[in-house]
Scaffold this active site. Structure first.
Site, PDB file in Angstrom:
ATOM      1  N   HIS A 202       0.800  -1.235   0.000  1.00  0.00           N
ATOM      2  CA  HIS A 202       0.000   0.000   0.000  1.00  0.00           C
ATOM      3  C   HIS A 202       0.825   1.273   0.000  1.00  0.00           C
ATOM      4  CE1 HIS A 202       0.797   0.030   4.362  1.00  0.00           C
ATOM      5  NE2 HIS A 202       0.573   1.326   4.272  1.00  0.00           N
TER       6      HIS A 202
HETATM    7  C1  UD1 Z   1      -2.141   5.572   5.620  1.00  0.00           C
HETATM    8  C2  UD1 Z   1      -0.871   6.087   6.296  1.00  0.00           C
HETATM    9  C3  UD1 Z   1       0.165   4.953   6.356  1.00  0.00           C
HETATM   10  C4  UD1 Z   1      -0.427   3.702   6.988  1.00  0.00           C
HETATM   11  C5  UD1 Z   1      -1.684   3.315   6.220  1.00  0.00           C
HETATM   12  C6  UD1 Z   1      -2.350   2.073   6.793  1.00  0.00           C
HETATM   13  C7  UD1 Z   1      -0.424   8.493   5.937  1.00  0.00           C
HETATM   14  C8  UD1 Z   1       0.430   9.481   5.228  1.00  0.00           C
HETATM   15  N1  UD1 Z   1      -0.280   7.198   5.556  1.00  0.00           N
HETATM   16  O1  UD1 Z   1      -1.826   5.290   4.258  1.00  0.00           O
HETATM   17  O2  UD1 Z   1       1.253   5.400   7.127  1.00  0.00           O
HETATM   18  O3  UD1 Z   1       0.522   2.661   6.921  1.00  0.00           O
HETATM   19  O4  UD1 Z   1      -2.607   4.416   6.273  1.00  0.00           O
HETATM   20  O5  UD1 Z   1      -3.311   1.583   5.879  1.00  0.00           O
HETATM   21  O6  UD1 Z   1      -1.178   8.870   6.794  1.00  0.00           O
HETATM   22  N2  UD1 Z   1      -9.094   4.904   0.917  1.00  0.00           N
HETATM   23  C9  UD1 Z   1     -10.348   4.335   0.768  1.00  0.00           C
HETATM   24  N3  UD1 Z   1     -10.997   3.944   1.897  1.00  0.00           N
HETATM   25  C10 UD1 Z   1     -10.489   4.099   3.144  1.00  0.00           C
HETATM   26  C11 UD1 Z   1      -9.212   4.688   3.260  1.00  0.00           C
HETATM   27  C12 UD1 Z   1      -8.529   5.075   2.140  1.00  0.00           C
HETATM   28  O7  UD1 Z   1     -10.862   4.161  -0.321  1.00  0.00           O
HETATM   29  O8  UD1 Z   1     -11.146   3.717   4.115  1.00  0.00           O
HETATM   30  C13 UD1 Z   1      -8.362   5.275  -0.303  1.00  0.00           C
HETATM   31  C14 UD1 Z   1      -8.535   6.729  -0.655  1.00  0.00           C
HETATM   32  O9  UD1 Z   1      -8.816   6.810  -2.014  1.00  0.00           O
HETATM   33  C15 UD1 Z   1      -7.185   7.358  -0.377  1.00  0.00           C
HETATM   34  C16 UD1 Z   1      -6.225   6.180  -0.425  1.00  0.00           C
HETATM   35  O10 UD1 Z   1      -6.984   5.019  -0.119  1.00  0.00           O
HETATM   36  O11 UD1 Z   1      -6.863   8.353  -1.281  1.00  0.00           O
HETATM   37  C17 UD1 Z   1      -5.113   6.312   0.537  1.00  0.00           C
HETATM   38  O12 UD1 Z   1      -5.567   6.501   1.869  1.00  0.00           O
HETATM   39  P1  UD1 Z   1      -4.742   7.406   2.921  1.00  0.00           P
HETATM   40  O13 UD1 Z   1      -5.390   7.327   4.234  1.00  0.00           O
HETATM   41  O14 UD1 Z   1      -4.485   8.723   2.342  1.00  0.00           O
HETATM   42  O15 UD1 Z   1      -3.348   6.709   3.011  1.00  0.00           O
HETATM   43  P2  UD1 Z   1      -2.976   5.181   3.152  1.00  0.00           P
HETATM   44  O16 UD1 Z   1      -2.354   4.769   1.882  1.00  0.00           O
HETATM   45  O17 UD1 Z   1      -4.080   4.333   3.683  1.00  0.00           O
END
Ligand code: UD1
Length: 357
Positions: A202
């Site tokens: 991820h």
């Molecule tokens: C975040 C953390 C990372 C952690 C990870 C655990 C930061 C910078 N990164 O990364 O350190 O290891 O969480 O998973 O804070 N999305 C969904 N549904 C959700 C959540 C996210 O669809 O419930 C999608 C969204 O389109 C989003 C993307 O996933 O743009 C990334 O989510 P985000 O929370 O920004 O970062 P992670 O990659 O999950």
């Protein structure tokens, strides 16, 4: 003491479960969910399975660019802090929710405690590294999971730090037997113990790069054992965007993200684990499963030194070789403590309370 805890992403829910339980024995806790992770399988399931109290506030911030996401959190967290006036704000790990919580509190002159402090990958291209460094430098109490983390902070001139062990070990110890009894994941996916690999990806450096993502998936398609791959929403988005999703062969089982208990059981019985997650590198070590890390660096260097983790980046040849040959070690130390980090943190919090109140 009135403690306001801030969580928002999957690994923070896991760490918050044992600590919240311990904190509520002696202190008042207000729980804030920023809404960074919002899909039921990324959030609700953890609250249910791990018996985490219902958040007092859900800020519903959701996805966005780093500035947008962190900025929205800052605005909303500040409002809650002004309303609740806690004695201390508790933040976990290295996500945007961590940084926003630490920054909002320190600007209002509220004391900050950072759980999982002192971790460093020394890679400033990782958003998490920026979040870690800034959070550590605005915190008043720093709880380190490992000796290396403590030394990293000393090298940066931070002395208000304590070695307490890793909360993920508390969570794992508490839930391993429950997972063994409750989860039927092996039967559900028709898996034989030690005859499959678990993989997760991820990190933006892997998901957002066509070259890295396709190299990793090519290696997984060619792997010696079948691969079970719970797909993070970010990864699903990019696999589809790059047209890799439809090219995955039958060696890979793409499944939706799993809850904590299912994932624990799946990892425990796997032959090897391939990941770019920080938490999973630790859990692999705790479970005694060899871990192949698809990154160039790690914050959890002890797992590599101890022979249970190998860094291979996104290189096809290195991944294939590690899948075939990397078997871990014969011995294992206690680098993550004794599984009582939550009690140790609570003792220090009570001591601190006597000092500041
Ligand atoms: C975040 C953390 C990372 C952690 C990870 C655990 C930061 C910078 N990164 O990364 O350190 O290891 O969480 O998973 O804070 N999305 C969904 N549904 C959700 C959540 C996210 O669809 O419930 C999608 C969204 O389109 C989003 C993307 O996933 O743009 C990334 O989510 P985000 O929370 O920004 O970062 P992670 O990659 O999950």
């Amino acid at each position: 003491m009135k403690i306001l805890s801030i969580v928002g992403a999957r690994p923070q829910f896991i760490k918050c479960a044992p600590l919240s339980r311990a904190i509520r024995k002696d202190h008042e806790e207000i729980l804030v969910h920023t809404g960074q992770h919002y899909d039921p399988e990324m959030s609700d399931i953890f609250f249910k399975e791990l018996n985490i109290p219902e958040p007092d506030y859900n800020l519903g911030v959701g996805s966005g660019s780093h500035g947008e996401q962190t900025g929205k959190m800052l605005i909303e967290i500040e409002k809650v802090l002004l309303r609740e006036s806690p004695n201390l704000v508790l933040v976990y790990g290295d996500t945007n929710s961590t940084l926003a919580g630490a920054l909002a509190a320190s600007k209002l002159d509220i004391k900050v405690a950072h759980v999982e402090a002192g971790l460093r990958s020394f890679d400033r291209a990782m958003p998490e590294e920026i979040n870690r460094v800034l959070t550590d430098h605005t915190s008043n109490l720093l709880f380190c999971p490992t000796e290396t983390a403590l030394l990293n902070l000393k090298a940066e001139g931070i002395i208000s730090s304590y070695l307490v062990g890793d909360l993920m070990f508390d969570a794992l110890k508490h839930n391993k037997k429950i997972a063994a009894e409750k989860s039927a994941i092996l039967e559900d996916l028709c898996l034989t113990p030690k005859e499959y690999i678990v993989a997760t990806v991820h990190r933006p450096s892997n998901t957002d790069s066509f070259e890295n993502l396709s190299s990793i998936f090519k290696a997984l398609c060619d792997a010696k054992w079948p691969v079970v791959f719970p797909v993070h929403p970010r990864t699903e988005k990019f696999l589809k965007f790059y047209g890799i999703w439809n090219k995955v062969n039958e060696n890979i089982k793409l499944i939706t993200p799993l809850g904590y208990l299912e994932m624990l059981k799946l990892m425990e019985h796997s032959r090897k684990i391939l990941t770019d997650s920080g938490g999973i590198q630790k859990e692999a070590y705790m479970l005694g499963v060899p871990c192949i890390t698809i990154r160039e660096n790690t914050e959890w260097t002890e797992t590599v030194k101890d022979g249970w983790n190998i860094l291979v980046g996104a290189n096809y040849g290195k991944i294939i070789t590690a899948i075939e040959r990397f078997e871990g070690s014969h011995t294992k130390g206690d680098i993550f403590g004794d599984g009582n980090a939550s009690e140790k943190i609570c003792e220090i919090l009570s001591m601190y309370n006597r000092l500041i109140c």
